[in-house]
Design a protein around this motif. Structure first.
Motif, PDB file in Angstrom:
ATOM      1  N   LEU A   1       0.853  -1.191   0.000  1.00  0.00           N
ATOM      2  CA  LEU A   1       0.000   0.000   0.000  1.00  0.00           C
ATOM      3  C   LEU A   1       0.887   1.240   0.000  1.00  0.00           C
ATOM      4  O   LEU A   1       1.813   1.356   0.802  1.00  0.00           O
ATOM      5  N   PHE A   2       0.575   2.160  -0.914  1.00  0.00           N
ATOM      6  CA  PHE A   2       1.342   3.398  -1.067  1.00  0.00           C
ATOM      7  C   PHE A   2       0.909   4.421  -0.020  1.00  0.00           C
ATOM      8  O   PHE A   2      -0.284   4.640   0.188  1.00  0.00           O
ATOM      9  N   PHE A   3       1.878   5.040   0.630  1.00  0.00           N
ATOM     10  CA  PHE A   3       1.642   6.062   1.655  1.00  0.00           C
ATOM     11  C   PHE A   3       2.359   7.348   1.274  1.00  0.00           C
ATOM     12  O   PHE A   3       3.407   7.310   0.626  1.00  0.00           O
ATOM     13  N   PRO A   4       1.843   8.499   1.711  1.00  0.00           N
ATOM     14  CA  PRO A   4       2.547   9.751   1.414  1.00  0.00           C
ATOM     15  C   PRO A   4       3.857   9.893   2.167  1.00  0.00           C
ATOM     16  O   PRO A   4       4.779  10.549   1.689  1.00  0.00           O
TER      17      PRO A   4
ATOM     18  N   PRO B   1      10.086  12.633  -4.962  1.00  0.00           N
ATOM     19  CA  PRO B   1       9.661  13.796  -4.197  1.00  0.00           C
ATOM     20  C   PRO B   1       8.846  13.428  -2.966  1.00  0.00           C
ATOM     21  O   PRO B   1       8.716  14.247  -2.040  1.00  0.00           O
ATOM     22  N   ILE B   2       8.302  12.225  -2.937  1.00  0.00           N
ATOM     23  CA  ILE B   2       7.401  11.830  -1.856  1.00  0.00           C
ATOM     24  C   ILE B   2       7.130  10.329  -1.978  1.00  0.00           C
ATOM     25  O   ILE B   2       7.277   9.756  -3.048  1.00  0.00           O
ATOM     26  N   GLY B   3       6.770   9.708  -0.869  1.00  0.00           N
ATOM     27  CA  GLY B   3       6.202   8.375  -0.971  1.00  0.00           C
ATOM     28  C   GLY B   3       6.941   7.267  -0.242  1.00  0.00           C
ATOM     29  O   GLY B   3       8.172   7.190  -0.265  1.00  0.00           O
ATOM     30  N   SER B   4       6.170   6.410   0.414  1.00  0.00           N
ATOM     31  CA  SER B   4       6.648   5.172   1.018  1.00  0.00           C
ATOM     32  C   SER B   4       5.621   4.088   0.740  1.00  0.00           C
ATOM     33  O   SER B   4       4.462   4.376   0.420  1.00  0.00           O
ATOM     34  N   VAL B   5       6.046   2.846   0.886  1.00  0.00           N
ATOM     35  CA  VAL B   5       5.156   1.714   0.640  1.00  0.00           C
ATOM     36  C   VAL B   5       5.262   0.745   1.810  1.00  0.00           C
ATOM     37  O   VAL B   5       6.363   0.453   2.289  1.00  0.00           O
ATOM     38  N   LEU B   6       4.113   0.258   2.275  1.00  0.00           N
ATOM     39  CA  LEU B   6       4.049  -0.751   3.333  1.00  0.00           C
ATOM     40  C   LEU B   6       3.660  -2.074   2.697  1.00  0.00           C
ATOM     41  O   LEU B   6       2.694  -2.140   1.936  1.00  0.00           O
ATOM     42  N   VAL B   7       4.421  -3.121   3.004  1.00  0.00           N
ATOM     43  CA  VAL B   7       4.127  -4.445   2.456  1.00  0.00           C
ATOM     44  C   VAL B   7       3.869  -5.441   3.577  1.00  0.00           C
ATOM     45  O   VAL B   7       4.379  -5.305   4.689  1.00  0.00           O
ATOM     46  N   GLY B   8       3.073  -6.442   3.268  1.00  0.00           N
ATOM     47  CA  GLY B   8       2.777  -7.518   4.206  1.00  0.00           C
ATOM     48  C   GLY B   8       1.872  -8.529   3.540  1.00  0.00           C
ATOM     49  O   GLY B   8       1.445  -8.344   2.397  1.00  0.00           O
TER      50      GLY B   8
END
Length: 339
Positions: free
Chosen positions: A54-57, A206-213
């Protein structure tokens, strides 16, 4: 020429990244209809061998969502005293999830499985918070970009399994560790329940993180992101930057590591420097001698258009990145010789 070494978050998108962003196909991501976001999430999930991403800011929001997914109010999270989730996320663990942190006195942000075992509260002793999650950070920010020993991570995983604890990785600079130690995302995906990875630290987005599981733990992730205010619309323009970064900006991290090591070597030669922590990746942390005025030292650098940052406790930090060019590097090393 301004040489900004405060963080690897100060980079700006390259022309190639901007082109990719402008050509992105987009849709409403709240309805999961943004094809570029979906492509980024699918790619990173596949990289780590996980079912969902899921992409996060921001990385802080991704970490905070992970804590929320793993815990209930009143629980306790085991983490290092240097952990980003404890020091640099605005007290979010307590505010958002109602949990406390059991701080481990590790080595440069890293601890052992035995220390985890000692930190676990007895589950049947109702006077203590219930330990439910172990969190580590790789590379360690306050530890000077240090990389964990993967064998120790495996031992911690077994301890988590033995005590029914979740295991989360704050992988804000995991890409650096993977390159430095020749490891793979799938190795980490097999060990951790959840992993957050940042696209702006080191990779130039410029922005963005991703959470995986996997599916079970990630089922409520999108709800938590919404609660935290992280629902986004046509965010594929930013996801396109992430896809470009994965294709172009990972292997080159070795260049940042080499420059950081050369800076560290130069600092050790200066009589005004008390200590320089071991340099493994792109972060250099050093301490001035007690008789050296820190604000005056930083002002000397600022007068020469060089920006670094203080970390408190007398420690200063330098971070190399993709916008720190060879010409800037040569200039900075020459200035260090005469400062």
């Amino acid at each position: 020429m301004i040489i900004d070494l405060r963080s690897d978050t100060v980079t700006k998108p390259s022309q190639g990244m901007l082109d990719a962003m402008m050509q992105a196909q987009v849709g409403d991501d709240v309805y999961k209809e943004d094809p570029t976001v979906n492509a980024l999430e699918e790619r990173i999930a596949e990289m780590f061998g996980k079912e969902k991403a899921l992409f996060f800011p921001t990385g802080s929001m991704a970490n905070q969502a992970a804590i929320k997914l793993h815990t209930n109010p009143g629980d306790q999270v085991i983490c290092d005293k240097y952990a980003h989730i404890y020091n640099y996320e605005g007290g979010g663990a307590s505010f958002n999830s109602g949990v406390s942190c059991k701080l481990v006195d590790g080595n440069r942000g890293m601890f052992t499985a035995n220390q985890v075992l000692e930190a676990i509260n007895p589950p049947d002793f109702y006077h203590s918070p219930l330990t439910s999650l172990v969190e580590i950070e790789n590379t360690t920010n306050k530890g000077g970009g240090a990389c964990w020993d993967f064998e120790e991570i495996l031992k911690i995983r077994k301890t988590c399994d033995d005590h029914n604890l979740g295991f989360h990785l704050d992988g804000a600079r995991l890409w650096h560790a993977l390159v430095a130690k020749n490891e793979t995302p799938k190795q980490y995906g097999e060990v951790f329940d959840t992993i957050s990875v940042c696209l702006s630290k080191g990779l130039g987005c410029p922005i963005g993180s991703v959470l995986v599981g996997d599916e079970a733990i990630m089922r409520n992730a999108i709800r938590i992101r919404k609660i935290f205010g992280g629902g986004m619309r046509q965010v594929g323009y930013l996801a396109a930057a992430g896809l470009y970064a994965l294709d172009n900006n990972i292997e080159r991290l070795n260049e940042d590591h080499k420059k950081a090591q050369e800076i560290g070597e130069e600092l050790t030669k200066l009589p005004i420097i008390k200590t320089v922590e071991p340099v493994e990746t792109n972060i250099v942390i050093f301490e001035l001698n007690k008789d050296i005025n820190e604000p005056r030292f930083m002002q000397k650098l600022a007068d020469k258009n060089i920006k670094i940052i203080g970390m408190g406790g007398g420690k200063l930090r330098i971070v190399t990145h993709l916008d720190y060019t060879d010409a800037m590097h040569d200039e900075f090393l020459s200035i260090l010789k005469i400062i």
